[in-house]
Motif scaffolding. Structure first.
Motif, PDB file in Angstrom:
ATOM      1  N   ILE A 117       5.996  -8.957  -3.072  1.00 50.36           N
ATOM      2  CA  ILE A 117       5.700  -7.750  -3.862  1.00 50.36           C
ATOM      3  C   ILE A 117       7.006  -6.376  -3.594  1.00 50.36           C
ATOM      4  O   ILE A 117       7.461  -5.866  -4.477  1.00 50.36           O
ATOM      5  N   ALA A 118       7.810  -6.962  -2.598  1.00 47.50           N
ATOM      6  CA  ALA A 118       9.286  -5.778  -2.370  1.00 47.50           C
ATOM      7  C   ALA A 118       9.955  -6.250  -3.684  1.00 47.50           C
ATOM      8  O   ALA A 118      10.596  -5.105  -4.234  1.00 47.50           O
ATOM      9  N   GLY A 119      10.248  -7.380  -4.215  1.00 46.63           N
ATOM     10  CA  GLY A 119      11.038  -7.524  -5.398  1.00 46.63           C
ATOM     11  C   GLY A 119      10.520  -6.824  -6.654  1.00 46.63           C
ATOM     12  O   GLY A 119      11.090  -6.415  -7.447  1.00 46.63           O
ATOM     13  N   GLN A 120       9.059  -7.242  -6.597  1.00 44.12           N
ATOM     14  CA  GLN A 120       8.240  -6.656  -7.772  1.00 44.12           C
ATOM     15  C   GLN A 120       8.602  -5.083  -7.880  1.00 44.12           C
ATOM     16  O   GLN A 120       8.504  -4.409  -8.921  1.00 44.12           O
ATOM     17  N   ILE A 121       8.380  -4.203  -6.656  1.00 42.76           N
ATOM     18  CA  ILE A 121       8.406  -2.770  -6.776  1.00 42.76           C
ATOM     19  C   ILE A 121       9.752  -2.055  -6.662  1.00 42.76           C
ATOM     20  O   ILE A 121       9.897  -0.964  -7.106  1.00 42.76           O
ATOM     21  N   SER A 122      10.635  -3.109  -6.241  1.00 41.68           N
ATOM     22  CA  SER A 122      12.131  -2.490  -6.129  1.00 41.68           C
ATOM     23  C   SER A 122      12.506  -1.841  -7.115  1.00 41.68           C
ATOM     24  O   SER A 122      12.589  -2.647  -8.389  1.00 41.68           O
ATOM     25  N   GLY A 123      12.902  -0.610  -7.303  1.00 38.61           N
ATOM     26  CA  GLY A 123      13.525   0.085  -8.394  1.00 38.61           C
ATOM     27  C   GLY A 123      12.452   0.912  -9.298  1.00 38.61           C
ATOM     28  O   GLY A 123      12.830   1.682 -10.199  1.00 38.61           O
ATOM     29  N   ASN A 124      11.208   0.510  -9.020  1.00 40.76           N
ATOM     30  CA  ASN A 124      10.204   1.490  -9.645  1.00 40.76           C
ATOM     31  C   ASN A 124      10.063   2.961  -9.136  1.00 40.76           C
ATOM     32  O   ASN A 124      10.415   3.128  -7.958  1.00 40.76           O
ATOM     33  N   THR A 125       9.931   3.724  -9.972  1.00 38.85           N
ATOM     34  CA  THR A 125       9.388   5.197  -9.625  1.00 38.85           C
ATOM     35  C   THR A 125       7.927   5.295  -9.569  1.00 38.85           C
ATOM     36  O   THR A 125       7.612   5.046 -10.902  1.00 38.85           O
ATOM     37  N   TYR A 126       7.312   5.858  -8.634  1.00 44.70           N
ATOM     38  CA  TYR A 126       5.936   6.395  -8.594  1.00 44.70           C
ATOM     39  C   TYR A 126       6.016   7.678  -8.565  1.00 44.70           C
ATOM     40  O   TYR A 126       6.440   8.315  -7.674  1.00 44.70           O
TER      41      TYR A 126
END
Length: 522
Positions: free
Chosen positions: A399-408
């Motif tokens: 999941i670290a790669g999946q969420i990296s760069g996303n803004t929450y």
């Protein structure tokens, strides 16, 4: 026969004196004209009549007991004999004093008195604020004086037991309001002023308000001119209330070595170099017991004018979570502790003083050099501030790669974004209270230090250390350590598809300060 008898007596006297003088040289109770205005001169403990081995025992005990001490400084005869900082805290950083601030506010009162701004410490408080409309104004409140504020015998209805943040805590309620002084003075009276001690941080804040009202200058400005600058102290931050009044009860950030200077000023009865900065009579009067404190929040052995009495002699400034400035005239001794101690460990610095530092103080004369013990103490002090060896880089969860760069974007208007590039470090972009923090987080067990603008209030920059780890496949936990504070925080980020739950907990009292949900920004 008389000759031999006299010789025998003389020999006996000399024999009896040998244990008292062995290993001792000249008296070392004075600093020979040296003052630490430009910086402390250091000395071995033995040169100042102290035992390195006993001091080292204290640090070993602290490590074994896992006490959350941040720094310890010991000054004997005006020389810095021990200075220890526990990782990740460092010498160059300030530390919050919390209620030890009160003992600085105390000095400002007498300076205002000395300059004629205050008539007397028996001056009525309500008379100083003639334009204020004060609720519950009865004869008892009209008779409340500056002296009653100094000794915390104001007689007001007040609840302060150390449960800061609790809705029933009067200090918490005061700071949550729009006018802190008004809140205090509006409180109903419980009893006649002067009757009994009850811990009241609002009373201390009122002292700062009195200084500002009568002098026409902020307490920080006044203290800088009259105390801090002559002592060579700079870089002070001192928080204010919503009316711009410096908090008389807390919120000073100061380097531990500078707090030790303030202690030395009092040890020398208010004199620094060739100037009497604080009247000697005030030092003596303000630091002796004025009132019993059988149920004192931070001490049971009596209270002066914003100074606590020590159970082993001398007096001290004390603040929440274990901020202490000890002054022990009997031993020509000053000691500073900064800490992040829970309430059940609050008295640990006082116990350490009595069990180790006082017992390490062996003589007014220099002891024989003990190189082995001093070297061991030196090695211990160096190890305290040393970062642990980096842990091997852990494999990042998918999941670290999946969420990296996303803004929450969170419900509380905060935003979070993470960059996981490898297993050693990540970057968190955290928008909070109108400020964007771009912070590095160590993933190898080593804290990364970051500058944090306006973390406490606008215009103040502090340092904070971050390290983190994945605790399961979906949860990233971060340890946030403000390096100038007593508090530490635990942040937990739980990812679920495009959703994020973010919690932030104050470790000291386990209070959840943030619990918010958000989703990925489209």
């Amino acid at each position: 026969m008389k000759y031999y008898k006299a010789l025998f007596v003389l020999s006996l006297v000399l024999i009896l004196l040998i244990p008292l003088t062995a290993g001792c040289s000249a008296d070392v109770s004075s600093t020979d004209g040296y003052w630490p205005t430009e910086g402390w001169k250091t000395s071995t403990p033995e040169a100042q009549g102290m035992d390195s081995a006993k001091i080292n025992e204290m640090f070993n005990y602290i490590k074994l007991s896992k006490l959350d001490i941040h720094s310890i400084l010991i000054v004997r005869n005006g020389y810095l004999v021990t200075e220890g900082y526990f990782y990740p805290y460092r010498k160059e950083y300030r530390h919050i004093l919390n209620s030890a601030t009160k003992s600085i506010t105390s000095a400002l009162v007498v300076l205002a008195l000395e300059n004629g701004f205050i008539k007397s410490i028996d001056q009525k408080v309500v008379d100083i604020f003639p334009g204020m409309e004060i609720k519950n104004l009865d004869d008892r409140k009209k008779n409340m004086t500056i002296r009653h504020l100094l000794t915390m015998t104001a007689g007001l209805e007040w609840s302060e037991t150390g449960a800061y943040g609790a809705p029933y805590d009067s200090n918490t309620q005061m700071w949550a309001g729009e006018n802190q002084l008004q809140y205090l003075l509006d409180k109903p009276m419980k009893e006649e002023p002067g009757k009994s001690f009850y811990y009241n941080s609002g009373a201390s804040h009122a002292l700062s308000a009195i200084v500002q009202k009568t002098t026409g200058r902020a307490s920080l400005e006044y203290a800088t001119e009259r105390i801090f600058k002559p002592l060579g102290i700079s870089g002070i931050s001192w928080g204010t209330d919503k009316q711009g009044i410096n908090s008389g009860s807390s919120r000073i950030f100061m380097k531990p070595e500078d707090l030790a200077k303030y202690g030395l000023l009092y040890l020398n009865k208010g004199k620094w170099e060739d100037k009497q900065l604080i009247p000697e009579k005030w030092v003596e009067e303000s630091t002796r017991k004025q009132i019993d404190t059988p149920n004192g929040l931070a001490g049971r052995h009596g209270y002066g004018y914003q100074w606590w009495q020590n159970r082993f002699g001398g007096y001290s400034a004390r603040g929440f979570a274990g901020q202490y400035l000890f002054v022990v005239p009997e031993h020509n001794l000053v000691a500073v502790f900064t800490s992040g101690l829970a309430s059940d460990k609050f008295y640990a610095p006082e116990e350490l003083m009595e069990d180790y530092i006082i017992r390490a103080t062996k003589a007014t004369q220099a002891l024989n050099e003990n190189k082995a013990a001093y070297d061991e103490l030196t090695n211990t002090l160096a190890s305290l501030n040393k970062a642990p060896a980096p842990a091997p880089a852990a494999a990042l969860p998918e999941i670290a790669g999946q969420i990296s760069g996303n803004t929450y974007v969170m419900d509380n208007k905060e935003t979070y974004s993470f960059e996981f590039n490898d297993g050693n470090e990540c970057i968190m972009h955290w928008f909070c209270d109108g400020v964007m923090y771009d912070v590095k987080i160590g993933l190898d067990g080593i804290y990364r230090e970051n500058a944090m603008d306006a973390f406490y209030w606008k215009g103040m920059t502090t340092k904070a250390a971050f390290r983190g780890a994945w605790t399961d496949a979906d949860t990233f936990a971060v340890d946030l350590v403000p390096l100038e504070d007593c508090n530490t925080y635990r942040q937990e980020f739980r990812f679920n598809g495009s959703k994020l739950n973010a919690k932030m907990m104050q470790v000291l009292n386990r209070a959840v300060t943030t619990d918010t949900n958000g989703t990925v920004k489209e």
